[in-house]
Scaffold this active site. Structure first.
Site, PDB file in Angstrom:
ATOM      1  N   GLU A 100       1.247  -3.968   1.969  1.00  0.00           N
ATOM      2  CA  GLU A 100       0.182  -3.055   2.364  1.00  0.00           C
ATOM      3  C   GLU A 100       0.062  -1.888   1.398  1.00  0.00           C
ATOM      4  O   GLU A 100       1.058  -1.416   0.851  1.00  0.00           O
ATOM      5  CB  GLU A 100       0.454  -2.491   3.766  1.00  0.00           C
ATOM      6  CG  GLU A 100       0.383  -3.511   4.871  1.00  0.00           C
ATOM      7  CD  GLU A 100       0.620  -2.882   6.236  1.00  0.00           C
ATOM      8  OE1 GLU A 100       0.648  -1.632   6.328  1.00  0.00           O
ATOM      9  OE2 GLU A 100       0.777  -3.629   7.213  1.00  0.00           O
ATOM     10  N   CYS A 115      11.425  -4.108   4.489  1.00  0.00           N
ATOM     11  CA  CYS A 115      12.345  -2.988   4.277  1.00  0.00           C
ATOM     12  C   CYS A 115      13.670  -3.263   4.985  1.00  0.00           C
ATOM     13  O   CYS A 115      13.676  -3.764   6.114  1.00  0.00           O
ATOM     14  CB  CYS A 115      11.737  -1.693   4.815  1.00  0.00           C
ATOM     15  SG  CYS A 115      12.755  -0.220   4.515  1.00  0.00           S
ATOM     16  N   CYS A 163      14.483   1.463  10.361  1.00  0.00           N
ATOM     17  CA  CYS A 163      14.190   2.655  11.162  1.00  0.00           C
ATOM     18  C   CYS A 163      13.506   2.216  12.455  1.00  0.00           C
ATOM     19  O   CYS A 163      12.561   1.420  12.430  1.00  0.00           O
ATOM     20  CB  CYS A 163      13.292   3.608  10.382  1.00  0.00           C
ATOM     21  SG  CYS A 163      14.034   4.206   8.842  1.00  0.00           S
ATOM     22  N   CYS A 218       9.584   2.415  12.878  1.00  0.00           N
ATOM     23  CA  CYS A 218       8.757   1.912  11.773  1.00  0.00           C
ATOM     24  C   CYS A 218       8.467   0.422  11.926  1.00  0.00           C
ATOM     25  O   CYS A 218       9.388  -0.385  12.105  1.00  0.00           O
ATOM     26  CB  CYS A 218       9.461   2.177  10.444  1.00  0.00           C
ATOM     27  SG  CYS A 218       8.593   1.529   9.002  1.00  0.00           S
ATOM     28  N   GLY A 271       9.011  -0.429   2.379  1.00  0.00           N
ATOM     29  CA  GLY A 271      10.192  -0.474   1.528  1.00  0.00           C
ATOM     30  C   GLY A 271      10.865   0.860   1.292  1.00  0.00           C
ATOM     31  O   GLY A 271      10.330   1.925   1.602  1.00  0.00           O
ATOM     32  N   SER A 294      13.447  11.727   3.969  1.00  0.00           N
ATOM     33  CA  SER A 294      13.118  11.574   5.381  1.00  0.00           C
ATOM     34  C   SER A 294      14.330  11.903   6.244  1.00  0.00           C
ATOM     35  O   SER A 294      15.257  11.099   6.361  1.00  0.00           O
ATOM     36  CB  SER A 294      12.649  10.135   5.650  1.00  0.00           C
ATOM     37  OG  SER A 294      11.476   9.849   4.925  1.00  0.00           O
ATOM     38  N   LEU A 295      14.319  13.079   6.849  1.00  0.00           N
ATOM     39  CA  LEU A 295      15.414  13.484   7.736  1.00  0.00           C
ATOM     40  C   LEU A 295      15.185  12.956   9.150  1.00  0.00           C
ATOM     41  O   LEU A 295      16.035  12.290   9.726  1.00  0.00           O
ATOM     42  CB  LEU A 295      15.538  15.006   7.756  1.00  0.00           C
ATOM     43  CG  LEU A 295      16.059  15.673   6.484  1.00  0.00           C
ATOM     44  CD1 LEU A 295      16.112  17.193   6.664  1.00  0.00           C
ATOM     45  CD2 LEU A 295      17.443  15.150   6.113  1.00  0.00           C
ATOM     46  N   ASN A 308       2.805   8.056  14.706  1.00  0.00           N
ATOM     47  CA  ASN A 308       1.641   7.181  14.828  1.00  0.00           C
ATOM     48  C   ASN A 308       2.093   5.934  15.578  1.00  0.00           C
ATOM     49  O   ASN A 308       2.817   5.115  15.010  1.00  0.00           O
ATOM     50  CB  ASN A 308       1.113   6.821  13.439  1.00  0.00           C
ATOM     51  CG  ASN A 308      -0.256   6.163  13.482  1.00  0.00           C
ATOM     52  OD1 ASN A 308      -0.835   5.977  14.548  1.00  0.00           O
ATOM     53  ND2 ASN A 308      -0.768   5.808  12.319  1.00  0.00           N
ATOM     54  N   CYS A 336       2.478   2.469   8.497  1.00  0.00           N
ATOM     55  CA  CYS A 336       2.996   1.480   7.555  1.00  0.00           C
ATOM     56  C   CYS A 336       3.524   0.232   8.260  1.00  0.00           C
ATOM     57  O   CYS A 336       4.296   0.321   9.207  1.00  0.00           O
ATOM     58  CB  CYS A 336       4.110   2.123   6.731  1.00  0.00           C
ATOM     59  SG  CYS A 336       4.878   0.988   5.586  1.00  0.00           S
TER      60      CYS A 336
END
EC number: 2.1.1.192
Length: 344
Positions: free
Chosen positions: A89, A109, A113, A116, A156, A215-216, A291, A334
């Site tokens: 994407e 990926c 997470c 995600c 990724g 990214s925390l 999102n 994503c």
């Protein structure tokens, strides 16, 4: 593949093929300025040479568009197919002043997470340089507008594909004229990769002027491990120390990404703890309202919670901004489009 090569590399390659150096410059113009998709389009080259290159299996390296989704705000998501049948994407995010392209660095990926969509399917492989560069050209072609900013925030983990990412940045900078300061590389954090990135960037690019976004997503180790399973291998303080090292080597401040998940990490006390962690750090915090993705338990926080979180950081002297949500009506988060197409 020809895409991804510099002007000097194309000139040398043309000479090695028995052609004059200017043929390499012509190739460069057609690849990057004109966006040629095949050798047959590059009619300024001798037909006999083009036919010979085709017989030798030389290709431009463009990807095929499989699906396009356009939101009410004109955010445009493309699903692109690679030559081995994988799909990735990329997203074009327009405003009056700019066109930002969100690019992928891998097929899938490995970071998993929890919030995600991309991480749900695991990792298939890393992308090659030309596959990264093509995403920018594809968005330019579809939206008929020159991209101004690039963010490596698609599918990724970029730091697990550092060399291809940096080679793509060199190409975007030198061959497409997009300044490094308008390029952002985002990472969830992989042990030992931040120090390596600083050194590799200097070796590949001569300088590291792109923005590093870490990214925390949580103010402490326990909550971070809950959201990011791989975080157990990278203690919070070790991650911050590597960010300080990156700043010292490159002179570029670090941006911290923090996705706000309703009722989970969006309370005022979370904001205060985050401020304690990054306060005094030469950095910037970028807040992202979640999102929602299909079949997931997380919720988007209320506007009041978002604004309250931001106020706490501001009062603590932390540089902070809230990223505008785009493409909500077309599931622009994503990995959603690819996941939906695979399930159909």
């Amino acid at each position: 593949m020809l895409l991804g090569r510099s002007a000097a590399e194309l000139e040398s390659w043309a000479v090695a093929q028995g052609q004059k150096p200017f043929r390499g410059r012509q190739l460069h113009d057609w690849l990057y300025a004109k966006g040629a998709r095949s050798l047959s389009e590059i009619t300024v080259l001798p037909k006999a040479w083009r036919e010979s290159l085709k017989e030798d299996g030389v290709e431009v390296g463009r990807l095929k568009e499989v699906h396009r989704s356009v939101a009410a705000d004109a955010t445009t998501k493309l699903l692109l197919s690679t030559d081995d049948g994988e799909t990735i994407e990329t997203v074009g995010i327009p405003t009056d002043q700019r066109l930002t392209v969100c690019v992928s660095s891998q097929v899938g990926c490995p970071m998993a997470c929890r919030f995600c969509a991309t991480g749900k399917g695991g990792l298939q492989r890393s992308l090659r340089t030309h596959e990264i560069v093509d995403q920018v050209l594809s968005v330019r072609e579809v939206m008929d507008r020159r991209p101004s900013h690039i963010v490596f925030m698609g599918m990724g983990e970029p730091l697990l594909n550092s060399q291809a990412v940096l080679d793509a940045i060199r190409c975007l900078n030198d061959d497409l004229g997009i300044g490094q300061r308008r390029i952002t590389v985002s990472t969830v954090g992989v042990p030992k990769t931040l120090p390596q990135l600083a050194e590799l960037a200097l070796a590949t690019l001569g300088r590291a002027q792109f923005t590093l976004a870490v990214s925390l997503h949580a103010p402490n180790q326990a909550l971070r491990e809950e959201l990011i399973p791989t975080a157990h291998a990278y203690p919070y303080e070790a991650l911050l120390e590597d960010c300080r090292h990156y700043l010292a080597v490159t002179g570029r401040r670090v941006s911290f990404e923090y996705i706000l998940l309703g009722g989970l990490n969006d309370a005022p006390e979370h904001a205060a703890e985050l401020a304690d962690r990054v306060g005094g750090f030469q950095s910037h915090v970028n807040l992202i309202a979640y999102n929602p993705i299909e079949e997931e338990e997380f919720q988007r926080p209320t506007r009041a919670r978002i604004e309250g979180f931001q106020r706490v950081l501001e009062r603590r002297g932390v540089a902070v901004s809230l990223r505008a949500s785009r493409g909500l009506d077309q599931n622009a988060a994503c990995g959603q489009l690819r996941r939906r197409r695979q399930g159909s």
